[in-house]
Design a protein around this motif. Structure first.
Motif, PDB file in Angstrom:
ATOM      1  N   ARG A  94      -4.599  10.820   1.365  1.00 22.64           N
ATOM      2  CA  ARG A  94      -5.418   9.842   0.646  1.00 22.64           C
ATOM      3  C   ARG A  94      -4.646   9.473  -0.625  1.00 22.64           C
ATOM      4  O   ARG A  94      -4.534  10.267  -1.549  1.00 22.64           O
ATOM      5  N   PHE A  95      -4.095   8.271  -0.638  1.00 28.30           N
ATOM      6  CA  PHE A  95      -3.330   7.814  -1.783  1.00 28.30           C
ATOM      7  C   PHE A  95      -4.253   7.483  -2.955  1.00 28.30           C
ATOM      8  O   PHE A  95      -5.454   7.251  -2.780  1.00 28.30           O
ATOM      9  N   GLU A  96      -3.679   7.421  -4.149  1.00 28.08           N
ATOM     10  CA  GLU A  96      -4.378   6.809  -5.269  1.00 28.08           C
ATOM     11  C   GLU A  96      -4.570   5.322  -4.940  1.00 28.08           C
ATOM     12  O   GLU A  96      -3.841   4.762  -4.109  1.00 28.08           O
ATOM     13  N   PRO A  97      -5.557   4.663  -5.540  1.00 32.52           N
ATOM     14  CA  PRO A  97      -5.783   3.253  -5.206  1.00 32.52           C
ATOM     15  C   PRO A  97      -4.538   2.382  -5.321  1.00 32.52           C
ATOM     16  O   PRO A  97      -4.353   1.446  -4.536  1.00 32.52           O
ATOM     17  N   ASP A  98      -3.669   2.714  -6.287  1.00 32.17           N
ATOM     18  CA  ASP A  98      -2.441   1.940  -6.490  1.00 32.17           C
ATOM     19  C   ASP A  98      -1.203   2.734  -6.116  1.00 32.17           C
ATOM     20  O   ASP A  98      -0.092   2.405  -6.545  1.00 32.17           O
ATOM     21  N   GLY A  99      -1.355   3.775  -5.292  1.00 29.25           N
ATOM     22  CA  GLY A  99      -0.246   4.688  -5.039  1.00 29.25           C
ATOM     23  C   GLY A  99       0.553   4.459  -3.770  1.00 29.25           C
ATOM     24  O   GLY A  99       1.587   5.085  -3.576  1.00 29.25           O
ATOM     25  N   ALA A 100       0.097   3.555  -2.883  1.00 27.92           N
ATOM     26  CA  ALA A 100       0.737   3.426  -1.576  1.00 27.92           C
ATOM     27  C   ALA A 100       1.665   2.230  -1.448  1.00 27.92           C
ATOM     28  O   ALA A 100       2.343   2.084  -0.425  1.00 27.92           O
ATOM     29  N   ARG A 101       1.695   1.359  -2.461  1.00 26.03           N
ATOM     30  CA  ARG A 101       2.438   0.102  -2.349  1.00 26.03           C
ATOM     31  C   ARG A 101       3.900   0.303  -1.974  1.00 26.03           C
ATOM     32  O   ARG A 101       4.428  -0.366  -1.062  1.00 26.03           O
ATOM     33  N   ASP A 102       4.572   1.216  -2.625  1.00 27.55           N
ATOM     34  CA  ASP A 102       6.000   1.369  -2.386  1.00 27.55           C
ATOM     35  C   ASP A 102       6.284   2.118  -1.086  1.00 27.55           C
ATOM     36  O   ASP A 102       7.319   1.902  -0.459  1.00 27.55           O
ATOM     37  N   TRP A 103       5.383   3.010  -0.675  1.00 20.53           N
ATOM     38  CA  TRP A 103       5.573   3.621   0.647  1.00 20.53           C
ATOM     39  C   TRP A 103       5.404   2.573   1.733  1.00 20.53           C
ATOM     40  O   TRP A 103       6.207   2.502   2.676  1.00 20.53           O
ATOM     41  N   LEU A 104       4.390   1.738   1.616  1.00 23.46           N
ATOM     42  CA  LEU A 104       4.134   0.730   2.648  1.00 23.46           C
ATOM     43  C   LEU A 104       5.238  -0.323   2.672  1.00 23.46           C
ATOM     44  O   LEU A 104       5.600  -0.821   3.744  1.00 23.46           O
ATOM     45  N   GLY A 105       5.778  -0.678   1.507  1.00 25.36           N
ATOM     46  CA  GLY A 105       6.856  -1.644   1.453  1.00 25.36           C
ATOM     47  C   GLY A 105       6.410  -3.084   1.606  1.00 25.36           C
ATOM     48  O   GLY A 105       7.232  -3.960   1.913  1.00 25.36           O
ATOM     49  N   GLN A 106       5.133  -3.349   1.371  1.00 27.02           N
ATOM     50  CA  GLN A 106       4.609  -4.708   1.413  1.00 27.02           C
ATOM     51  C   GLN A 106       3.350  -4.756   0.567  1.00 27.02           C
ATOM     52  O   GLN A 106       2.770  -3.707   0.260  1.00 27.02           O
ATOM     53  N   PRO A 107       2.913  -5.948   0.151  1.00 28.83           N
ATOM     54  CA  PRO A 107       1.705  -6.026  -0.673  1.00 28.83           C
ATOM     55  C   PRO A 107       0.520  -5.354   0.007  1.00 28.83           C
ATOM     56  O   PRO A 107       0.285  -5.541   1.210  1.00 28.83           O
ATOM     57  N   LEU A 108      -0.227  -4.568  -0.756  1.00 28.53           N
ATOM     58  CA  LEU A 108      -1.372  -3.851  -0.188  1.00 28.53           C
ATOM     59  C   LEU A 108      -2.437  -4.799   0.341  1.00 28.53           C
ATOM     60  O   LEU A 108      -3.189  -4.453   1.254  1.00 28.53           O
ATOM     61  N   VAL A 109      -2.508  -6.016  -0.204  1.00 30.48           N
ATOM     62  CA  VAL A 109      -3.514  -6.960   0.262  1.00 30.48           C
ATOM     63  C   VAL A 109      -3.299  -7.308   1.734  1.00 30.48           C
ATOM     64  O   VAL A 109      -4.252  -7.673   2.441  1.00 30.48           O
ATOM     65  N   GLU A 110      -2.071  -7.157   2.223  1.00 24.88           N
ATOM     66  CA  GLU A 110      -1.791  -7.441   3.626  1.00 24.88           C
ATOM     67  C   GLU A 110      -2.364  -6.379   4.556  1.00 24.88           C
ATOM     68  O   GLU A 110      -2.413  -6.582   5.784  1.00 24.88           O
ATOM     69  N   ALA A 111      -2.801  -5.263   3.993  1.00 24.30           N
ATOM     70  CA  ALA A 111      -3.403  -4.205   4.806  1.00 24.30           C
ATOM     71  C   ALA A 111      -4.908  -4.077   4.573  1.00 24.30           C
ATOM     72  O   ALA A 111      -5.557  -3.229   5.193  1.00 24.30           O
ATOM     73  N   THR A 112      -5.477  -4.896   3.704  1.00 21.60           N
ATOM     74  CA  THR A 112      -6.899  -4.783   3.388  1.00 21.60           C
ATOM     75  C   THR A 112      -7.749  -5.034   4.617  1.00 21.60           C
ATOM     76  O   THR A 112      -7.546  -6.008   5.352  1.00 21.60           O
ATOM     77  N   ASP A 113      -8.690  -4.117   4.871  1.00 22.34           N
ATOM     78  CA  ASP A 113      -9.595  -4.164   6.025  1.00 22.34           C
ATOM     79  C   ASP A 113      -8.836  -4.140   7.346  1.00 22.34           C
ATOM     80  O   ASP A 113      -9.308  -4.660   8.368  1.00 22.34           O
ATOM     81  N   ARG A 114      -7.657  -3.516   7.339  1.00 26.30           N
ATOM     82  CA  ARG A 114      -6.875  -3.383   8.558  1.00 26.30           C
ATOM     83  C   ARG A 114      -6.427  -1.937   8.727  1.00 26.30           C
ATOM     84  O   ARG A 114      -6.271  -1.199   7.756  1.00 26.30           O
ATOM     85  N   ARG A 115      -6.210  -1.544   9.985  1.00 24.37           N
ATOM     86  CA  ARG A 115      -5.603  -0.273  10.317  1.00 24.37           C
ATOM     87  C   ARG A 115      -4.249  -0.605  10.949  1.00 24.37           C
ATOM     88  O   ARG A 115      -4.200  -1.179  12.052  1.00 24.37           O
ATOM     89  N   LEU A 116      -3.163  -0.278  10.261  1.00 24.57           N
ATOM     90  CA  LEU A 116      -1.826  -0.626  10.718  1.00 24.57           C
ATOM     91  C   LEU A 116      -1.230   0.490  11.566  1.00 24.57           C
ATOM     92  O   LEU A 116      -1.311   1.672  11.207  1.00 24.57           O
ATOM     93  N   ASP A 117      -0.634   0.120  12.667  1.00 24.72           N
ATOM     94  CA  ASP A 117       0.051   1.063  13.549  1.00 24.72           C
ATOM     95  C   ASP A 117       1.358   1.492  12.884  1.00 24.72           C
ATOM     96  O   ASP A 117       2.258   0.675  12.676  1.00 24.72           O
ATOM     97  N   VAL A 118       1.453   2.773  12.519  1.00 27.22           N
ATOM     98  CA  VAL A 118       2.672   3.279  11.883  1.00 27.22           C
ATOM     99  C   VAL A 118       3.279   4.410  12.712  1.00 27.22           C
ATOM    100  O   VAL A 118       3.944   5.303  12.177  1.00 27.22           O
TER     101      VAL A 118
END
Length: 275
Positions: A94-118
């Protein structure tokens, strides 16, 4: 709390990951009831790895689909409906609200209300079945290696806004231009607007203040809502519909397994979570 045969545990991240990770948690149920679980937003993106049978997720089209064995779930602004497809066991960051941006490597808004296959991102990762401590150690080691491979950072302005929202402090006064710039940075690194994050945090505080987390009486819900910052019961009821898709009484009566186990824990932003 977790029922017979279930286990839910939370573990504190190591110091090197603390700026980015709020908690690492594990869950298992060898014989889950085949019922729908309503999962509400909590203001934190998560990285989840299934060691058991993945859950089925209800899509917007009304069809149930099996989730990938490894998913990144972005910020949520609406309820998520899941149901078990077999014995469940998982470990999650469970990341901090602003803690996952650099791991994901894309804007967090692109993952809002989505479950991404990783699944490909976690190719080669493994964790021991039936061993929560071993699972956390494996996931922590893997994520630490991920951090070493790229530069992760925290935007001080965004972190300050997140902490203000968590503490229910009044928003800072800014010029319209500065406010628009903040909105852009915030949705990039958090995935939702500051106003939405405040709404989510307020809703989660209801569970902190409930007399009996998971199944309080109707009057306890009202008291918890007032303590959380709601003006009255109708205002809280609207958010239950918005974030859980049901009333407080319906949720307390119907939910069990993973949804109830999570709701029995503290949602206080920034709270300590000892193992």
């Amino acid at each position: 709390m977790a029922g017979e045969g279930e286990r839910y545990q939370e573990f504190e991240p190591p110091a090197a990951l603390k700026p980015f990770v709020r908690v690492i948690w594990t869950y298992a149920d060898p014989d889950p009831a085949p019922v729908v679980q309503r999962i509400a937003p909590d203001g934190c993106p998560e990285l989840i790895f299934d060691l058991g049978a993945p859950y089925e997720e209800l899509g917007d089209d009304g069809d149930w689909r099996l989730q990938p064995s490894a998913i990144f779930t972005g910020q949520m602004t609406r309820p998520l409906a899941l149901r078990p497809a077999g014995p469940t066991e998982l470990v999650a960051i469970r990341f901090e609200p602003d803690g996952a941006r650099d791991w994901l490597g894309q804007p967090l808004v692109e993952a809002t209300d989505r479950r991404l296959d990783v699944v490909q991102r976690l190719a080669g990762f493994s964790a021991p079945v039936g061993d929560p401590e071993g699972q956390v150690e494996a996931f922590t080691r893997w994520l630490t290696d991920q951090r070493r491979q790229s530069e992760w950072r925290i935007d001080p302005l965004i972190r300050a806004e997140v902490e203000a929202a968590a503490g229910d402090a009044a928003p800072s006064r800014r010029s319209p231009a500065d406010q628009r710039a903040l909105q852009r940075r915030f949705t990039d690194r958090v995935g939702v607007s500051p106003r939405m994050l405040r709404s989510v945090f307020r809703f989660r505080r209801v569970f902190d203040h409930a007399a009996h987390p998971g199944q309080p009486a109707a009057e306890s819900w009202l008291g918890a809502g007032l303590e959380a910052g709601y003006f009255d019961q109708p205002q809280m009821a609207r958010d239950f519909r918005r974030f859980l898709g049901c009333t407080a009484t319906e949720w307390a009566r119907e939910q069990q397994a993973l949804a109830r186990a999570i709701a029995s824990q503290s949602y206080k932003p920034g709270a300590d979570h000892p193992a």
